[in-house]
Design an enzyme around this catalytic site. Structure first.
Site, mmCIF file in Angstrom:
data_model
loop_
_atom_site.group_PDB
_atom_site.id
_atom_site.type_symbol
_atom_site.label_atom_id
_atom_site.label_comp_id
_atom_site.label_asym_id
_atom_site.label_seq_id
_atom_site.Cartn_x
_atom_site.Cartn_y
_atom_site.Cartn_z
ATOM 1 N N LYS A 13 -14.808 -9.529 -6.595
ATOM 2 C CA LYS A 13 -14.746 -10.890 -7.179
ATOM 3 C C LYS A 13 -14.996 -11.963 -6.122
ATOM 4 O O LYS A 13 -15.764 -12.882 -6.344
ATOM 5 C CB LYS A 13 -13.354 -11.170 -7.757
ATOM 6 N N ARG A 88 -4.250 -15.055 -14.625
ATOM 7 C CA ARG A 88 -3.912 -13.650 -14.446
ATOM 8 C C ARG A 88 -2.941 -13.150 -15.501
ATOM 9 O O ARG A 88 -2.610 -11.957 -15.511
ATOM 10 C CB ARG A 88 -3.262 -13.461 -13.084
ATOM 11 N N ARG A 127 -11.120 -2.309 2.926
ATOM 12 C CA ARG A 127 -10.793 -3.706 3.184
ATOM 13 C C ARG A 127 -9.504 -3.805 4.003
ATOM 14 O O ARG A 127 -9.402 -4.621 4.915
ATOM 15 C CB ARG A 127 -10.628 -4.465 1.862
ATOM 16 N N ARG A 133 -5.305 -7.270 5.741
ATOM 17 C CA ARG A 133 -4.503 -8.119 4.862
ATOM 18 C C ARG A 133 -3.121 -7.524 4.721
ATOM 19 O O ARG A 133 -2.973 -6.351 4.433
ATOM 20 C CB ARG A 133 -5.170 -8.190 3.473
ATOM 21 N N ARG A 144 -0.407 -3.899 -7.438
ATOM 22 C CA ARG A 144 -1.323 -4.930 -7.931
ATOM 23 C C ARG A 144 -2.248 -4.393 -9.012
ATOM 24 O O ARG A 144 -2.551 -5.089 -9.980
ATOM 25 C CB ARG A 144 -2.125 -5.517 -6.765
HETATM 26 P P1 AMP Z 1 -5.826 -12.028 -4.736
HETATM 27 O O1 AMP Z 1 -6.445 -12.325 -3.423
HETATM 28 O O2 AMP Z 1 -6.481 -12.756 -5.864
HETATM 29 O O3 AMP Z 1 -5.721 -10.553 -4.991
HETATM 30 O O4 AMP Z 1 -4.322 -12.577 -4.682
HETATM 31 C C1 AMP Z 1 -3.399 -12.085 -3.742
HETATM 32 C C2 AMP Z 1 -1.983 -12.298 -4.246
HETATM 33 O O5 AMP Z 1 -1.746 -13.702 -4.481
HETATM 34 C C3 AMP Z 1 -1.681 -11.631 -5.586
HETATM 35 O O6 AMP Z 1 -1.313 -10.280 -5.453
HETATM 36 C C4 AMP Z 1 -0.525 -12.498 -6.097
HETATM 37 O O7 AMP Z 1 0.690 -12.174 -5.450
HETATM 38 C C5 AMP Z 1 -0.949 -13.883 -5.637
HETATM 39 N N1 AMP Z 1 -1.775 -14.546 -6.680
HETATM 40 C C6 AMP Z 1 -3.104 -14.864 -6.624
HETATM 41 N N2 AMP Z 1 -3.516 -15.446 -7.757
HETATM 42 C C7 AMP Z 1 -2.423 -15.509 -8.564
HETATM 43 C C8 AMP Z 1 -2.204 -15.977 -9.882
HETATM 44 N N3 AMP Z 1 -3.198 -16.499 -10.636
HETATM 45 N N4 AMP Z 1 -0.938 -15.886 -10.384
HETATM 46 C C9 AMP Z 1 0.071 -15.376 -9.658
HETATM 47 N N5 AMP Z 1 -0.079 -14.876 -8.429
HETATM 48 C C10 AMP Z 1 -1.310 -14.942 -7.870
#
Ligand code: AMP
Length: 189
Positions: A13, A88, A127, A133, A144
């Protein structure tokens, strides 16, 4: 152009959103990147979000919705955007609907990228090794993916019912995937 990019972790993404941002000249808004920036800089938001992120859980909606609303109000977002990682869950879909109604704006499409579970696990492992990360441990990755399956994947049906969903295969050359997305979006316009 106002776009969502959806799909499980590891599907690409972020990579595709960055390329689409350049192609259409719209900002790439990633809630995950905003949270990580705040974590790294140890801001109050970072401290609050960190406890959820490091467990692979979603940050509470009130916090996340407010961040998105503030970001969508900024000058550079008035001509469009691509939202990566939001909404989400069903509550966030409703929150985004309310924001767009308030701004008098409409979504153009929700792009859904997909790939097999095994491809995703491989990419996440790579990654984790490359980027280090903090939330890419085997336990948080599994958590996740579970949160995605339960809370986020059902949202694809919502956008499909609204006639906004554009499904694209997330496996292949990065550039070919971008071309497939752009072709699908342009054929709708
Ligand atoms: P991502 O990089 O999009 O995978 O986001 C990393 C982490 O940030 C996720 O595992 C959540 O803990 C938090 N996060 C990102 N976007 C959201 C969202 N829309 N709602 C809640 N938590 C989020």
């Amino acid at each position: 152009m106002r776009l969502l990019i959806m799909g499980p972790q590891g599907v690409g993404k972020g990579t595709q959103a960055a390329r689409l941002s350049e192609h259409y000249g719209i900002p790439h808004i990633s809630t995950g990147d905003i949270f990580r920036y705040n974590l790294k800089n140890n801001t109050p938001l970072g401290q609050e979000a960190g406890q959820y992120i490091n467990r692979g859980q979603l940050v509470p909606d009130e916090v996340t919705d407010r961040i998105v609303e503030d970001r969508l109000k900024m000058d550079d977002a008035q001509g469009g955007w691509i939202l990566d990682g939001y909404p989400r869950n069903a509550e966030q879909v409703e929150a985004l609907d309310r924001m767009l109604e308030q701004f008098g704006q409409k979504l153009d499409a929700a792009i859904a990228l997909d790939a097999d579970h095994e491809v995703l696990m491989e990419r996440m492992k790579k990654r984790a090794a490359l980027e280090g990360r903090e939330d890419d441990t085997p336990e948080t990755i599994a958590k996740r993916l579970d949160v995605y399956a339960k809370q986020t994947e059902p949202l694809l049906a919502t956008y499909e019912q609204r006639g906004l969903l554009v499904r694209v295969n997330g496996v292949g050359e990065i550039a070919s995937i971008t071309e497939a997305i752009v072709a699908a979006l342009d054929s709708r316009a």
